[in-house]
Write a protein that holds these residues in place. Structure first.
Motif, mmCIF file in Angstrom:
data_model
loop_
_atom_site.group_PDB
_atom_site.id
_atom_site.type_symbol
_atom_site.label_atom_id
_atom_site.label_comp_id
_atom_site.label_asym_id
_atom_site.label_seq_id
_atom_site.Cartn_x
_atom_site.Cartn_y
_atom_site.Cartn_z
ATOM 1 N N LEU A 122 1.018 -1.113 0.150
ATOM 2 C CA LEU A 122 -0.106 0.004 0.109
ATOM 3 C C LEU A 122 0.973 1.339 0.010
ATOM 4 N N LEU A 123 0.652 2.245 -1.137
ATOM 5 C CA LEU A 123 1.366 3.277 -1.013
ATOM 6 C C LEU A 123 0.410 4.343 -1.193
ATOM 7 N N HIS A 124 0.631 5.313 0.148
ATOM 8 C CA HIS A 124 -0.201 6.368 0.309
ATOM 9 C C HIS A 124 -1.676 6.232 0.392
ATOM 10 N N GLY A 125 -2.186 5.011 0.793
ATOM 11 C CA GLY A 125 -3.590 4.814 0.875
ATOM 12 C C GLY A 125 -4.038 3.678 1.690
ATOM 13 N N THR A 126 -5.317 3.648 2.223
ATOM 14 C CA THR A 126 -5.748 2.238 2.860
ATOM 15 C C THR A 126 -7.448 2.450 2.568
ATOM 16 N N SER A 127 -7.983 1.414 3.224
ATOM 17 C CA SER A 127 -9.213 1.466 3.049
ATOM 18 C C SER A 127 -10.027 0.765 4.348
ATOM 19 N N ASP A 128 -11.346 0.917 4.528
ATOM 20 C CA ASP A 128 -11.889 0.517 5.653
ATOM 21 C C ASP A 128 -11.883 -1.203 5.434
ATOM 22 N N ILE A 129 -12.074 -1.727 6.780
ATOM 23 C CA ILE A 129 -12.179 -3.165 6.888
ATOM 24 C C ILE A 129 -13.373 -3.829 7.415
ATOM 25 N N ARG A 130 -13.811 -4.805 6.769
ATOM 26 C CA ARG A 130 -15.057 -5.420 7.494
ATOM 27 C C ARG A 130 -14.897 -6.011 8.553
ATOM 28 N N ASP A 131 -15.679 -5.824 9.592
ATOM 29 C CA ASP A 131 -15.861 -6.564 10.928
ATOM 30 C C ASP A 131 -15.375 -7.946 10.781
ATOM 31 N N ASP A 132 -15.926 -8.712 9.749
ATOM 32 C CA ASP A 132 -15.695 -10.309 9.875
ATOM 33 C C ASP A 132 -14.398 -10.597 8.680
ATOM 34 N N ALA A 133 -13.590 -9.663 8.500
ATOM 35 C CA ALA A 133 -12.636 -9.774 7.692
ATOM 36 C C ALA A 133 -11.405 -10.773 8.398
ATOM 37 N N ALA A 134 -11.006 -11.765 7.394
ATOM 38 C CA ALA A 134 -10.123 -12.801 8.004
ATOM 39 C C ALA A 134 -8.832 -12.659 6.748
#
Length: 210
Positions: A122-134
């Motif tokens: 990841l360069l310069h950015g991220t995203s939201d993450i679901r609660d059930d992400a695995a």
């Protein structure tokens, strides 16, 4: 949050060590994206640079974000999935997802949905993450400090949620750099921070193959 300095120097290899899909930012598929891809290829990697904007590029972030909003995030995600899908094979190596800013957010979404993802850069950015992400994917994030697009509170929460999901996360910060500091044609550019970023990123890609 784990912080790291620059990685060790990378030695080019005779065979590709990673297959990478590299997504552009809201500015579009600018020369800096091609230059980054060429740098990764010179280190022995296979790199794909999908054009999610149908050839359009923009000179300001406002113009780029306006076009992104016109397309909608759902459409961009659909295009990103369509670009990555042919690269995923049952018997081939896992894909490394990478991206710049908006492209990083797209890369994160795709990587977390791909149980065979080999890595996430990841360069310069991220995203939201679901609660059930695995996931068990290895993640390396490079971001300016401070960064108006990636506030401290957001990054802290993002880190906690990514590690909770099972990711192995490294975060590298670059004090005083602009948001998209790896692009030499933008006012954000910071040559020293960009060089440190690519040195560290290449070491990360080597580790994925180790």
């Amino acid at each position: 949050m784990r912080h790291h300095g620059p990685g060790n120097a990378h030695e080019a290899k005779e065979t590709p060590v990673a297959q990478i899909v590299l997504f552009h930012s809201a500015y579009g598929l600018r020369p800096a994206v091609h230059a980054a891809a060429d740098r990764l290829r010179a280190a022995g990697h296979q790199v794909h640079t999908p054009d999610l904007y149908d050839g359009r590029t923009f000179e300001t972030v406002e113009e780029g974000m306006a076009y992104k909003d016109e397309l909608t995030t759902d459409e961009l995600l659909r295009r990103a999935v369509s670009a990555a899908a042919p690269l995923i094979t049952a018997d081939g190596p896992g894909l490394v997802y990478a991206g710049f800013s908006l492209g990083a957010a797209l890369a994160q979404n795709l990587a977390l949905a791909d149980e065979r993802a080999a890595g996430l850069l990841l360069l310069h950015g991220t995203s939201d993450i679901r609660d059930d992400a695995a996931t068990s994917v290895a993640v390396q994030l490079h971001v300016a400090e401070p960064d108006a697009f990636e506030p401290e509170d957001w990054l802290n929460a993002w880190y906690l949620r990514m590690t909770k999901a099972g990711a192995d996360v490294e975060v590298h910060r670059y004090r005083g750099a602009g948001h998209l500091y790896t692009d030499p044609e933008l006012p954000d550019h910071d040559a020293e921070a960009a060089e440190r970023t690519w040195t560290t990123a290449l070491a990360f890609l080597d580790e994925l193959d180790a």
